[in-house]
Scaffold this active site. Sequence first.
Site, short mmCIF file in Angstrom:
data_model
loop_
_atom_site.label_atom_id
_atom_site.label_comp_id
_atom_site.label_asym_id
_atom_site.label_seq_id
_atom_site.Cartn_x
_atom_site.Cartn_y
_atom_site.Cartn_z
N PHE A 86 0.83 -1.20 0.00
CA PHE A 86 0.00 0.00 0.00
C PHE A 86 0.87 1.25 0.00
O PHE A 86 1.86 1.34 0.72
CB PHE A 86 -0.90 0.04 1.25
CG PHE A 86 -1.83 -1.11 1.36
CD1 PHE A 86 -3.11 -1.05 0.82
CD2 PHE A 86 -1.44 -2.28 1.99
CE1 PHE A 86 -3.98 -2.12 0.92
CE2 PHE A 86 -2.30 -3.36 2.10
CZ PHE A 86 -3.58 -3.28 1.55
N ASP A 87 0.48 2.20 -0.82
CA ASP A 87 1.01 3.55 -0.69
C ASP A 87 0.37 4.16 0.56
O ASP A 87 -0.67 3.69 1.01
CB ASP A 87 0.67 4.35 -1.94
CG ASP A 87 1.14 5.78 -1.85
OD1 ASP A 87 2.31 5.98 -1.46
OD2 ASP A 87 0.35 6.69 -2.14
N LYS A 88 0.98 5.20 1.09
CA LYS A 88 0.42 5.82 2.31
C LYS A 88 -0.56 6.94 1.98
O LYS A 88 -1.76 6.81 2.19
CB LYS A 88 1.54 6.35 3.21
CG LYS A 88 1.00 6.94 4.53
CD LYS A 88 2.10 7.55 5.36
CE LYS A 88 2.54 8.89 4.80
NZ LYS A 88 1.49 9.94 4.91
#
Length: 601
Positions: A296-298
Amino acid sequence: MGGTLLALAAVALLLGSGQELAGRWAASAFALAVAVRLGARMARALGRGRWGIDILAVTAIVSTVLVGEYVAALIIVLMLAVGTALEDYAARRAKAELAALLERTPRTARRAVGDGYEDVPAADLRVGDVLLVRSGEVVPVDGMLLSDSGVFDESSLTGESLPVERSAGDEVMSGSVNGEAAVLLRSTAALEDSQYSRIVALVREASESRAPMVRLADRYAVPFTVLAYALGAVAWAVSGSPTRFAEVLVVATPCPLLIAAPVAFLGGTNRAAASGIMVKYAGVLELLGRIRTAVFDKTGTLTYGRPTLLGVLPEPGTDPTALLRLSASAEQYSSHVLAASIIAAAADRGLELAPGTGASEHATHGVRVDVAGRDVVVGKPSFVAAYASGVHEPVLAEGQLAVYVGVDGRFAGVLMLSDPLRREAPATLDRLRALGVEDLVMLTGDALPTAERIAAEAGLAEVRAECLPADKVEAVRSLPHRPVMMVGDGVNDAPVLAAADVGVAMGARGSTAAGESADVVILQDDLARAALAVAIGQRTVRVALQSIWIGIALSIALMAAAAWGYVPAVAGALSQEAVDLAAILNALRALRPGRGPGRWP
């Protein structure tokens, strides 16, 4: 199907009128004609490199005619026609979402011309046209709302059943249905580039593609054909009767091998579409069903990506209002998600932004712009420190973000923002774990302290911070447990979405870079649908395999019984259709949510 029924009626009329010989010859001739047609189709398939099981159907028809079982031959022909009709029905039902999308595709639009309006084909609309959308009409192209407000039904796009309210200046997606009041829109995209047209294209492409498991089902036909001939030959040799060979082949024509897996994958694709999850091709569903690592990207993925400005901390001698104005003016030239928040904060305070020149953006690090003759640098502390002296980091409270600003070679201050974790993030990660995803990883370009805080709130153990786009790509490629699903948004995520086994773009609109690079596009800004996509993939694969093996197991059992003489040719032809029906109905279960951790309410 209609021709088959007419031929059968003619044969029945001959037999009923006492002309048994003529009826026998007519039935045999019709059955053999069907066998010739099947043989030609089989030859064309072999020419395209595809092995099928039409050879079993052809052999079954010919053998039953040769041993005098013309009634069984007619039943085989009838069952093949019924099987084709069942396949068409199953495909139509599985493609119901695509059919519904196509039926709702706008054909015309009402465009403003002078003091009035004219009806024009939707394909003729251009960017900048002003459109009138009346009550209950489908919005033809993406646009910006010009009316003060409007209410739209976006359920066919996002799966969200509640209407949404839009205000003047808001984006309105094509394919949404206008509410009770007519509204004015300014088109922001042509028909072919609009959201709804892209959804239709994605669903059509996925419906017409062939998943790896579908191709694998084709290969099952080879050993199955060999087994059927072997059992038939043994039964003939042991019994001394060629009729026994025909009886075995009569029950060896399973449609499940041909249509069960495709129907299941069509159902899964359209089940996903109904939930606002656009799968670009059927093979992605097979990969989603085997995901072992989720990355996941933040910002904008685990968090909302819409930080709000908490305050401005200027250095002594710097005016906070001037600092915000310069920062927002520079951020006009940045694609980072925080830039929009800073610009919005300046707009809320009534600050007029100044134009800039010589803008230079360094992805995920910051931007440097000449604003009204002043050298303005905005971004991470390390980036600002390369152009300004005296940079120091303030103490951050829980949940705060800091954007550093340098002006004319000196550190000017910090903008404090906050971007909270999505409410659904912890539950989504728990659901993925329940679905068997072994590793959950965060990749972000943000500083390590901020990344670790968000990871702790979400329940993530593995964090890789301060990553450039190339670092994210390398990180995804190095992960050991595959397939890997990457969930992200924004332009900066496009390379890593393309590098992952399955790239998932969340909240993508139109032809954004992230949406183009991804294999799955989630239309709604809802992280939970990433877990739902995995659940749909797993269920689709499970239903497809079940349907294939149900057909194989029942057919083998019938072949064994026929080899021992327990299944006459006529009874075998009838029982085989029951096998086909069972497998097809089971494959259609992929259209339903099912049970388990990934079930969506």
